[in-house]
Design an enzyme around this catalytic site. Structure first.
Site, PDB file in Angstrom:
ATOM      1  N   ASP A  42      34.090  67.652   9.917  1.00  0.00           N
ATOM      2  CA  ASP A  42      34.990  67.144  10.944  1.00  0.00           C
ATOM      3  C   ASP A  42      36.056  68.200  11.187  1.00  0.00           C
ATOM      4  O   ASP A  42      36.614  68.733  10.220  1.00  0.00           O
ATOM      5  CB  ASP A  42      35.656  65.849  10.453  1.00  0.00           C
ATOM      6  CG  ASP A  42      35.825  64.834  11.572  1.00  0.00           C
ATOM      7  OD1 ASP A  42      36.081  65.257  12.705  1.00  0.00           O
ATOM      8  OD2 ASP A  42      35.722  63.622  11.291  1.00  0.00           O
ATOM      9  N   HIS A  49      38.720  71.772  18.875  1.00  0.00           N
ATOM     10  CA  HIS A  49      38.971  70.549  18.100  1.00  0.00           C
ATOM     11  C   HIS A  49      37.942  70.329  16.998  1.00  0.00           C
ATOM     12  O   HIS A  49      38.141  69.498  16.127  1.00  0.00           O
ATOM     13  CB  HIS A  49      38.988  69.341  19.043  1.00  0.00           C
ATOM     14  CG  HIS A  49      40.201  69.322  19.921  1.00  0.00           C
ATOM     15  ND1 HIS A  49      41.303  68.547  19.654  1.00  0.00           N
ATOM     16  CD2 HIS A  49      40.505  70.016  21.040  1.00  0.00           C
ATOM     17  CE1 HIS A  49      42.230  68.752  20.577  1.00  0.00           C
ATOM     18  NE2 HIS A  49      41.769  69.642  21.430  1.00  0.00           N
TER      19      HIS A  49
HETATM   20  C1  GDG Z   1      37.639  65.217  17.771  1.00  0.00           C
HETATM   21  C2  GDG Z   1      37.207  65.946  16.479  1.00  0.00           C
HETATM   22  C3  GDG Z   1      39.564  65.870  15.705  1.00  0.00           C
HETATM   23  C4  GDG Z   1      38.490  55.065  16.926  1.00  0.00           C
HETATM   24  N1  GDG Z   1      38.062  53.804  17.156  1.00  0.00           N
HETATM   25  C5  GDG Z   1      38.961  53.237  17.979  1.00  0.00           C
HETATM   26  C6  GDG Z   1      39.960  54.181  18.246  1.00  0.00           C
HETATM   27  N2  GDG Z   1      39.644  55.273  17.583  1.00  0.00           N
HETATM   28  C7  GDG Z   1      40.496  56.484  17.596  1.00  0.00           C
HETATM   29  C8  GDG Z   1      41.044  56.741  16.216  1.00  0.00           C
HETATM   30  C9  GDG Z   1      41.393  58.215  16.328  1.00  0.00           C
HETATM   31  C10 GDG Z   1      40.330  58.721  17.300  1.00  0.00           C
HETATM   32  O1  GDG Z   1      39.758  57.625  17.936  1.00  0.00           O
HETATM   33  C11 GDG Z   1      39.213  59.455  16.584  1.00  0.00           C
HETATM   34  O2  GDG Z   1      39.679  60.694  16.274  1.00  0.00           O
HETATM   35  P1  GDG Z   1      38.975  61.604  15.174  1.00  0.00           P
HETATM   36  O3  GDG Z   1      39.903  62.715  14.899  1.00  0.00           O
HETATM   37  O4  GDG Z   1      38.685  60.794  13.975  1.00  0.00           O
HETATM   38  O5  GDG Z   1      37.556  62.050  15.750  1.00  0.00           O
HETATM   39  P2  GDG Z   1      36.850  62.567  17.129  1.00  0.00           P
HETATM   40  O6  GDG Z   1      36.817  61.516  18.165  1.00  0.00           O
HETATM   41  O7  GDG Z   1      35.516  63.049  16.674  1.00  0.00           O
HETATM   42  O8  GDG Z   1      37.730  63.795  17.685  1.00  0.00           O
HETATM   43  C12 GDG Z   1      38.122  65.571  15.327  1.00  0.00           C
HETATM   44  C13 GDG Z   1      39.918  65.254  17.057  1.00  0.00           C
HETATM   45  O9  GDG Z   1      38.990  65.645  18.062  1.00  0.00           O
HETATM   46  C14 GDG Z   1      41.315  65.663  17.501  1.00  0.00           C
HETATM   47  O10 GDG Z   1      41.446  67.056  17.506  1.00  0.00           O
HETATM   48  O11 GDG Z   1      40.417  65.313  14.713  1.00  0.00           O
HETATM   49  O12 GDG Z   1      37.778  66.300  14.163  1.00  0.00           O
HETATM   50  O13 GDG Z   1      35.849  65.629  16.150  1.00  0.00           O
HETATM   51  O14 GDG Z   1      42.654  58.408  16.900  1.00  0.00           O
HETATM   52  O15 GDG Z   1      42.125  55.896  15.985  1.00  0.00           O
HETATM   53  N3  GDG Z   1      41.031  53.933  19.035  1.00  0.00           N
HETATM   54  C15 GDG Z   1      41.132  52.694  19.582  1.00  0.00           C
HETATM   55  N4  GDG Z   1      40.174  51.718  19.351  1.00  0.00           N
HETATM   56  C16 GDG Z   1      39.089  51.966  18.549  1.00  0.00           C
HETATM   57  O16 GDG Z   1      38.266  51.096  18.322  1.00  0.00           O
HETATM   58  N5  GDG Z   1      42.181  52.415  20.366  1.00  0.00           N
END
Ligand code: GDG
Length: 473
Positions: free
Chosen positions: A364, A157
């Site tokens: 990322d 990821h």
């Molecule tokens: C890893 C990789 C890759 C955030 N704040 C809240 C909340 N979120 C949710 C967002 C989004 C998720 O969390 C974050 O996903 P990301 O993709 O931005 O980042 P990582 O957590 O670092 O994830 C990344 C991912 O895996 C998937 O493969 O994209 O690059 O680092 O969905 O919406 N959700 C809720 N409340 C919040 O306050 N419910």
């Protein structure tokens, strides 16, 4: 149809409300598992005095789960240690924050062995096994050592780092070689896939045969397979009552000002300090924008046991305080910096109420927030995504305003451009990005990966495959 066994560090089926799940993986994987009759295996997040291998079985939101508890030393060395203090910073190009310690590596090996030991008895010969992320890279090789011939795939990821960085890891060869025990490895973008190919061809003399890396008689398919959103889910989330209420609340509180939104786990890879500095520069250089805009940064804390995460939290509080102190007026706060999470539906309302989505990670793997921001917009009057060129998402969302997250000037110009963008251009860019997000959604992602895994010849035909593969012994 073979059963899917998904394995990840944590098992967290998506829930709404106070305990709303916050991991990108959780959102995506639950959707993939629900449609198959699968099992999700991983760490419960709980600690036990002595590891017994006892498994807790549950069914949550239509998904069967199996979890184990780990010892405190496991959590320190494997999770907080090797995963989050060694691999995470290194794979995000932060050698300065990478901590190399033998007990971290030892704990990582031990926990991967514990996963293999407890998972093994649950496996049937036809199961498709899908391992997730950097916590569990050696698991496939550990299962092979125990005699499992199943089709086993791995999805990374996060980014794959350039070889010159990876080689600062002692035993980097063993780690990468263990990955070649998988039948399929999926990457978020072709850039990370190419970096992996560079390593295995240079370090192991592995040969590439189309998408396959051939090494010591094994063939591993390397797939560019970007993760997506649950298209059906984002359609309903944005029209939910909670989304509408959050949208209205933000619009009313903005009193006619243009909102700029950032939503990120509190993590140094997300470029938050650089983002705040860019916003400060924008307010300094463009005084006409003062009182006309506001930045809402939602940043739920994560990995609070790791010192670098405590540091970033302190730095950001200080930075937002100083920017607000410098620019705020009696009825305007330039940055609303919020250290708490919101439900998924509320987040969609918040995205929709914001004219600009600011997603500027320094690195990322993908970044699902970028996709969520686009998905939540009103197509008739969409906001503009300002996106880092170093997010995996930039390879797909080419119509975003792409910026260099290390340059405060570039980000500031990107925000100004987004704020001034004419409606027709906003609509055109949004349409192209939404089309991509809808086409390559989470179902496309899981189907693409699982089809590649299902295409792997079964154990009986592997000896011929090895000969045909011509890999080096
Ligand atoms: C890893 C990789 C890759 C955030 N704040 C809240 C909340 N979120 C949710 C967002 C989004 C998720 O969390 C974050 O996903 P990301 O993709 O931005 O980042 P990582 O957590 O670092 O994830 C990344 C991912 O895996 C998937 O493969 O994209 O690059 O680092 O969905 O919406 N959700 C809720 N409340 C919040 O306050 N419910």
């Amino acid at each position: 149809m073979p059963r899917l066994i998904a394995i990840s560090n944590r098992v967290q089926v998506e829930t709404e409300g106070e305990n709303a799940n916050r991991g990108g993986l959780a959102v995506a994987l639950a959707a993939a598992l629900r449609s198959s009759n699968g099992l999700w295996f991983g760490w419960s997040g709980e600690q036990t005095e002595e590891f017994t291998g006892q498994i807790t079985f549950r069914r949550e939101g239509g998904v069967a789960t199996a979890t184990i508890d780990l010892e405190a030393q496991d959590v320190d060395e494997y999770y907080n240690g090797f995963a989050n203090r060694t691999l995470w910073p290194l794979f995000h190009y932060r050698l300065d924050l990478t901590e190399i310690a033998r007990d971290f590596a030892g704990g990582y090996a031990r926990v991967n062995e514990r996963f293999a030991e407890t998972l093994g008895p649950l496996l049937e010969p036809d199961d498709l096994i899908w391992v997730h992320d950097y916590h569990l890279m050696p698991l496939g090789a550990r299962l092979r050592m125990r005699g499992f011939d199943n089709r086993i795939g791995f999805f990374l990821h996060i980014p794959w780092p350039p070889s010159s960085l990876l080689m600062s890891l002692p035993n980097h060869r063993d780690l990468v070689e263990s990955l070649l025990a998988y039948d399929v490895i999926g990457f978020q973008s072709d850039e990370w896939r190419q970096a992996f190919i560079d390593y295995v061809t240079a370090q192991f003399d592995a040969e590439m045969d189309g998408e396959y890396a051939c090494h010591k008689g094994r063939r591993t398919r390397l797939l560019d397979c970007p993760i997506g959103l649950d298209a059906a889910d984002f359609g309903s989330a944005v029209h939910s009552l909670a989304a509408k209420q959050a949208e209205t609340r933000l619009v009313v509180s903005a009193v006619g000002r243009d909102m700029i939104v950032g939503v990120d786990r509190l993590d140094y890879s997300k470029g938050l300090q650089e983002r705040f500095a860019a916003y400060e520069l924008l307010l300094t250089k463009r005084p006409e924008l003062r009182e006309k805009i506001a930045l809402l940064q939602i940043a739920p804390p994560s990995r609070g046991d790791v010192p670098s995460y405590q540091q970033i939290r302190a730095d950001l509080s200080a930075l937002s305080g100083s920017i607000n102190g410098e620019f705020a007026s009696i009825d305007w706060v330039p940055i609303r910096y919020v250290n708490q999470g919101y439900s998924r539906d509320e987040l969609f309302g918040i995205y929709r109420a914001s004219k600009v989505g600011l997603v500027t990670p320094l690195r990322d793997g993908m970044n699902l927030v970028a996709k969520e921001y686009v998905a939540a917009q009103d197509p008739a009057d969409p906001g503009v995504l300002v996106l880092s060129c170093f997010a995996g998402a930039a390879a797909q969302l080419k119509e975003a305003v792409i910026v260099n997250p290390h340059s405060a000037e570039d980000i500031a110009d990107g925000i100004a451009r987004a704020l001034a963008m004419p409606l027709a251009e906003r609509q055109e860019r949004h349409k192209a990005m939404l089309e991509c997000i809808t086409r390559q959604d989470v179902n496309w992602w899981s189907q693409t990966f699982m089809e590649a895994l299902a295409e792997v010849p079964g154990p009986d035909s592997r000896p011929q495959l090895i000969e045909a593969g011509g890999g080096k012994a």
